[in-house]
Design a protein around this motif. Structure first.
Motif, short mmCIF file in Angstrom:
data_model
loop_
_atom_site.label_atom_id
_atom_site.label_comp_id
_atom_site.label_asym_id
_atom_site.label_seq_id
_atom_site.Cartn_x
_atom_site.Cartn_y
_atom_site.Cartn_z
N ALA A 56 0.83 -1.20 0.00
CA ALA A 56 0.00 0.00 0.00
C ALA A 56 0.87 1.25 0.00
O ALA A 56 0.60 2.22 -0.73
N GLY A 57 1.93 1.24 0.81
CA GLY A 57 2.83 2.39 0.87
C GLY A 57 3.54 2.63 -0.45
O GLY A 57 3.66 3.78 -0.90
N LEU A 58 4.00 1.56 -1.08
CA LEU A 58 4.67 1.69 -2.37
C LEU A 58 3.71 2.24 -3.43
O LEU A 58 4.08 3.10 -4.23
N ALA A 59 2.47 1.74 -3.43
CA ALA A 59 1.50 2.19 -4.42
C ALA A 59 1.12 3.66 -4.21
O ALA A 59 1.06 4.44 -5.17
N VAL A 60 0.89 4.03 -2.96
CA VAL A 60 0.55 5.43 -2.67
C VAL A 60 1.71 6.35 -3.03
O VAL A 60 1.52 7.43 -3.62
N GLY A 61 2.94 5.92 -2.71
CA GLY A 61 4.10 6.73 -3.05
C GLY A 61 4.26 6.89 -4.56
O GLY A 61 4.57 7.99 -5.06
N ALA A 62 4.02 5.81 -5.31
CA ALA A 62 4.12 5.87 -6.77
C ALA A 62 3.05 6.80 -7.34
O ALA A 62 3.32 7.59 -8.26
N TRP A 63 1.83 6.69 -6.82
CA TRP A 63 0.75 7.57 -7.29
C TRP A 63 1.08 9.04 -7.01
O TRP A 63 0.93 9.89 -7.90
N ALA A 64 1.56 9.33 -5.81
CA ALA A 64 1.89 10.70 -5.45
C ALA A 64 3.01 11.25 -6.33
O ALA A 64 2.96 12.40 -6.78
N LEU A 65 4.03 10.42 -6.58
CA LEU A 65 5.13 10.86 -7.44
C LEU A 65 4.63 11.17 -8.84
O LEU A 65 5.03 12.17 -9.45
N GLY A 66 3.74 10.34 -9.36
CA GLY A 66 3.18 10.59 -10.68
C GLY A 66 2.40 11.89 -10.74
O GLY A 66 2.49 12.64 -11.72
N LYS A 67 1.64 12.18 -9.68
CA LYS A 67 0.88 13.43 -9.64
C LYS A 67 1.81 14.64 -9.61
O LYS A 67 1.56 15.65 -10.28
N VAL A 68 2.88 14.55 -8.83
CA VAL A 68 3.83 15.66 -8.73
C VAL A 68 4.48 15.92 -10.08
O VAL A 68 4.58 17.07 -10.54
N ILE A 69 4.93 14.86 -10.75
CA ILE A 69 5.59 15.03 -12.05
C ILE A 69 4.63 15.60 -13.08
O ILE A 69 4.99 16.47 -13.88
N ALA A 70 3.38 15.15 -13.04
CA ALA A 70 2.39 15.62 -14.01
C ALA A 70 2.11 17.11 -13.86
O ALA A 70 1.72 17.77 -14.82
N GLU A 71 2.32 17.66 -12.67
CA GLU A 71 2.03 19.07 -12.42
C GLU A 71 3.25 19.96 -12.56
O GLU A 71 3.17 21.18 -12.37
N LEU A 72 4.40 19.38 -12.90
CA LEU A 72 5.61 20.18 -13.12
C LEU A 72 5.47 21.03 -14.38
O LEU A 72 4.67 20.71 -15.26
N PRO A 73 6.27 22.10 -14.50
CA PRO A 73 6.35 22.79 -15.80
C PRO A 73 6.77 21.80 -16.88
O PRO A 73 7.62 20.94 -16.66
#
Length: 299
Positions: A56-73
């Motif tokens: 669960a921790g790995l999946a949540v971390g991966a999802w959060a990282l994807g969201k952060v990258i998607a919102e970058l310039p």
């Protein structure tokens, strides 16, 4: 539709050695994260609970990282590049084709080449066994390494792709029925089964339809013979369209295992020519999925 350029970029360039010989591949970083979690949390009396929380921790971390990258310039550009890196169409074809090329040189060269892509014992394989192993790897990895990550990128963007990849990595590392991992890796194995349920069947459809095969009965019949709830689908479809018998007896860690034949009606005396055909099938299936993406864009 970011999946289209990602697939085209992966199909054209694959994984340039000039880059990944100098930098750690994202899949390697994921493997390190899973390895660290295994060492840190695979202990105590309730290892299954620890494994569930870890996954669960790995999946949540991966999802959060994807969201952060998607919102970058330039976020869309980064998403396309990362998706292309995490797709594996060209590299898969290259690894499978290498087995055919090596097998044309000698049986020992073929054994060494196939040992790089399968986990079974290869030292005593004959030529048909080498060919079967390569073709089975092609079918299974088309699902796991190409269609499934592309599917989840299409459905849930970069977060979905990263969740799939970390889950698939965890399953490959800890999702085994061994004394150390049977409990701790239970969640990773089950979550990977869930995420691959649709892509595996979609891969079977792509393989079959791209070769003009529209009878699902033999594929459905033999898919259930596989020890995996998902891998049997692309393997059965590949066996049918190439008219080769796959699976069957093989050896793991010195122990002979009598697995049932998939498409037993197919040819068993096979070699590099059939591996070539499997590589062509990988591209035809990839192209079929690309057409689906184009149609979705048009809609």
């Amino acid at each position: 539709m970011l999946l289209l350029p990602a697939m085209l970029l992966d199909g054209a360039l694959g994984e340039p050695r000039a880059i990944w010989s100098r930098l750690p591949h994202p899949a390697v970083l994921m493997g390190r994260a899973v390895g660290w979690a295994d060492k840190a949390f695979n202990e105590g009396e309730n290892r299954r609970r620890n494994g569930i929380l870890t996954m669960a921790g790995l999946a949540v971390g991966a999802w959060a990282l994807g969201k952060v990258i998607a919102e970058l310039p330039l976020g869309p550009l980064w998403q396309v590049l990362i998706a292309a890196i995490l797709l594996a169409q060209r590299s898969l074809v290259e690894h499978v084709q290498a087995v055919a090329d090596a097998l044309r040189l000698s049986l020992n060269d073929g054994r060494r080449a196939v040992a790089r892509i399968v986990g079974r014992d290869t030292a005593n394989m004959d030529e048909p066994a080498v060919a079967r192993a390569a073709i089975e790897s092609a079918a299974e990895n088309l699902s796991d390494g190409v269609i499934a990550p592309a599917f989840w990128f299409l459905i849930a963007g970069l977060p979905g792709l990263l969740v799939y990849k970390i889950t698939n990595t965890a399953d490959s590392m800890i999702g085994h029925r061994t004394p150390r991992h049977e409990e701790f890796g239970w969640a990773a194995a089950r979550f990977d089964d869930l995420l691959n349920w649709i892509p595996a069947r979609l891969t079977a459809v792509l393989i079959a339809v791209s070769h003009g095969w529209f009878n699902p009965d033999p594929i459905r019949r033999d898919a259930g013979l596989h020890r995996s709830p998902n891998a049997g689908w692309p393997e059965a479809a590949m066996a049918v369209v190439l008219d080769v018998a796959l699976s069957g007896p093989r050896s793991y860690h010195g122990e002979k295992r009598d697995f049932p034949w998939v498409w037993p009606e197919g040819r068993r005396e096979i070699g590099p020519t059939e591996i070539d055909a499997a590589c062509a099938a990988l591209w035809r299936s990839w192209a079929a999925f690309l057409i689906i993406v184009l149609l979705l864009m048009a809609v």
